[in-house]
Write a protein that holds these residues in place. Structure first.
Motif, PDB file in Angstrom:
ATOM      1  N   ALA A 113       0.829  -1.216   0.000  1.00 15.30           N
ATOM      2  CA  ALA A 113       0.000   0.000   0.000  1.00 15.30           C
ATOM      3  C   ALA A 113       0.859   1.260   0.000  1.00 15.30           C
ATOM      4  O   ALA A 113       0.425   2.308  -0.456  1.00 15.30           O
ATOM      5  N   VAL A 114       2.056   1.159   0.514  1.00 17.01           N
ATOM      6  CA  VAL A 114       2.836   2.348   0.839  1.00 17.01           C
ATOM      7  C   VAL A 114       3.945   2.669  -0.164  1.00 17.01           C
ATOM      8  O   VAL A 114       4.268   3.831  -0.382  1.00 17.01           O
TER       9      VAL A 114
ATOM     10  N   VAL B 236      -4.878   0.540   8.356  1.00 19.41           N
ATOM     11  CA  VAL B 236      -5.168   1.977   8.246  1.00 19.41           C
ATOM     12  C   VAL B 236      -5.607   2.309   6.818  1.00 19.41           C
ATOM     13  O   VAL B 236      -6.590   3.036   6.610  1.00 19.41           O
ATOM     14  N   HIS B 237      -4.922   1.754   5.845  1.00 20.49           N
ATOM     15  CA  HIS B 237      -5.311   1.991   4.452  1.00 20.49           C
ATOM     16  C   HIS B 237      -6.695   1.388   4.156  1.00 20.49           C
ATOM     17  O   HIS B 237      -7.494   1.988   3.435  1.00 20.49           O
ATOM     18  N   ARG B 238      -6.951   0.233   4.719  1.00 18.55           N
ATOM     19  CA  ARG B 238      -8.274  -0.384   4.515  1.00 18.55           C
ATOM     20  C   ARG B 238      -9.385   0.525   5.027  1.00 18.55           C
ATOM     21  O   ARG B 238     -10.333   0.857   4.298  1.00 18.55           O
ATOM     22  N   VAL B 239      -9.261   1.009   6.273  1.00 12.35           N
ATOM     23  CA  VAL B 239     -10.357   1.795   6.843  1.00 12.35           C
ATOM     24  C   VAL B 239     -10.470   3.146   6.130  1.00 12.35           C
ATOM     25  O   VAL B 239     -11.576   3.627   5.885  1.00 12.35           O
ATOM     26  N   LEU B 240      -9.344   3.740   5.736  1.00  9.47           N
ATOM     27  CA  LEU B 240      -9.419   5.003   4.986  1.00  9.47           C
ATOM     28  C   LEU B 240     -10.157   4.787   3.663  1.00  9.47           C
ATOM     29  O   LEU B 240     -10.971   5.624   3.255  1.00  9.47           O
ATOM     30  N   GLY B 241      -9.889   3.668   3.018  1.00 16.02           N
ATOM     31  CA  GLY B 241     -10.603   3.340   1.781  1.00 16.02           C
ATOM     32  C   GLY B 241     -12.100   3.189   2.035  1.00 16.02           C
ATOM     33  O   GLY B 241     -12.936   3.732   1.299  1.00 16.02           O
TER      34      GLY B 241
END
Lengths: 330, 330
Positions: free
Chosen positions: A21-22, B274-279
């Motif tokens: 992701a990063v 964190v990326h999952r929930v932001l998405g």
């Protein structure tokens, strides 16, 4: 022991999803567990592949990118990756110029990289190999026959990576990698035990008032336990242990490495002590790298790696690198 | 609790000696506790000075260099630096274009930077100020009136630093720093307590099966304690706490920050969550930084900072930076 995880079974896959992701510069194959620099294969360039058990981050995935590794193969925590990962990585990065395997000296890693080399060569990929065995603390241990591979891995990956980036052929990149390993030695110290996700409690028992001198990066036993020592005393012991095995005629690059659980504030203070003792022993320090680079999950402690360098090796160390964990351009 | 130190009294000075030995780009005044970039003052350039208690490394000394801070003033562990440090730093970096003080919102820091601003102005240095108060967890705490300053400090230092490096005048650099702070929010979680060298034992008691939501970077109490949660659940809670206070219309830069004692392997997995929930919440992520940047000594845990960016702020974020802890060139 509390951990910032979902379940132990998905720790490595979850981490790879995070890296994917990063870092736009990486292709992360989460299912097959291979991390490849996005522009691989680079025409005419030798590929560099390393890997090993997870739990030592940023090693190795954090060192994939221009100027360093072409690909990394993460195994389960403290467990060798399998040959299939290494064969995939080699195929992904080979431009026809061949691939160098950089292997830390642990029994599982050595066997699996050997098997992968045979399989990759069967598929037409020319393979070179550097075995990293820099840890002077013990010969033979739970995980190893001979000396363990620890901090020198970073030096081999950086310096051989720079040689490959500059267009050196496989035999030359391999020779440089071996030269770096021959000139590098490490010694590590644990102030606390390490806790793996699978076990969930410390993997060994280290009493409150004691430290372990000569610890391995999986918490393997070192040389001895002693009553807690000062930073000054630990630096004396660690540097002298290294210098008993490596007597550098020229300057060294020093890696003052945190095991993962030691605050950077303490690591900086320890660095001052390492520089003090090197000065007292007449060893010139050309460069120093301080931080958590070759870690053992949450273990508190540190290691010192010294790598004797000539002009060529220093130039390759200084060459630009662009990875998640090591990044500079001179 | 074992530490890699000599005696608690010299921890900060020892760390500064280590930084002095390692970073040729810094002038480290160990006695007066000021870290200055070597080429300061840079002709025509606004100077940026920050500082605060030690124990949060690499903040702030690790962010001194081209493209970020001009100088840093480290206090004792978890204790504000004194005005004399800040005045010295301002004098060392002022080229005549003025100096911006970047101040985390803790009572001692605010008072001391205010006093330093008066003293520096008496000496003819024009002073601007940005107060960083991004932590949404609590208003008022042991150390603070109002919201605490945490992860957004890195964003203010990087983005205002890039504006100053590009030649912006003081009022503009100050306005950009304030804009960054207004658009940034943080939330932190502790899985373990922190141990300071002076105390030698954990500064608060966090039972084995619990975590603290909304922790401060000195171990100040947060919102609540709960039974241990998964990485998935913690990401939901932390991101939603931030988004309850900041509803970004555009993309964000995310900082997924380790508190110091959490392994990078876990932090990467948490980043995926964190990326999952932001998405799921419809928030676009322009950049993500993962690592131990605003720490609390050996505390296990993490924080999430989101900073809403427009084109200008993103361009300034991407601008080259060359410090010990943050380094890139695009």
């Amino acid at each position: 022991m509390k951990m910032l995880i979902n379940v132990p079974e998905t720790v490595v896959a979850d981490a790879l999803r995070g890296m994917a992701a990063v870092y736009p510069g990486l292709i992360v194959d989460v299912e097959n567990r291979v991390v490849v620099r996005r522009d691989a294969p680079v025409a005419g360039k030798v590929g560099l592949v390393s890997g090993g058990g997870s739990g030592h981050e940023p090693l190795h995935g954090g060192f994939v990118g221009p100027g360093m590794l072409s690909a990394a193969c993460p195994g389960e925590v403290f467990t060798s990756p399998v040959p299939d990962q290494m064969v995939r990585a080699a195929a992904a990065v080979d431009s026809g110029a061949g691939v160098l395997f950089i292997v830390k000296n642990y029994t599982g890693d050595v066997l699996n990289f050997d098997m992968a080399a045979e399989l990759a060569e069967d598929e037409g990929v020319q393979i070179g190999k550097v075995l990293v065995n820099d840890d002077v603390a013990v010969t033979d241990s739970l995980f190893t026959a001979g000396r363990r591979g620890t901090g020198a891995t970073l030096f081999v990956e950086k310096i051989a990576g720079a040689a490959a980036e500059a267009g050196a052929p496989l035999e030359r990149v391999e020779a440089i990698g071996r030269r770096v390993n021959e000139r590098a030695r490490s010694f590590g110290v644990a102030l606390s035990a390490v806790t793996t996700p699978a076990k969930g409690s410390p993997t060994f028992d280290l009493p409150p008032g004691e430290l372990e001198l000569g610890i391995g990066i999986h918490g393997e036993p070192g040389r001895e336990r002693r009553a807690m020592m000062t930073s000054h005393e630990i630096a004396d012991f660690a540097v002298d242990a290294v210098l008993a095995d490596l007597r550098p005629a020229g300057p060294v690059i020093a890696l003052v490495n945190g095991m993962g659980g030691t605050p950077l504030l303490e690591l900086y203070g320890f660095t001052a002590e390492v520089h003090r003792v090197l000065g007292e022993r007449g060893v010139a320090v050309a460069r120093t790298l301080v931080g958590n680079y070759v870690t053992s999950l949450d273990m508190a402690g540190c290691s010192v790696t010294l790598c004797e360098v000539d002009e060529e090796l220093l130039r390759l160390w200084d060459a630009p690198v662009e990875t998640a964990a090591l990044r500079w351009g001179r």
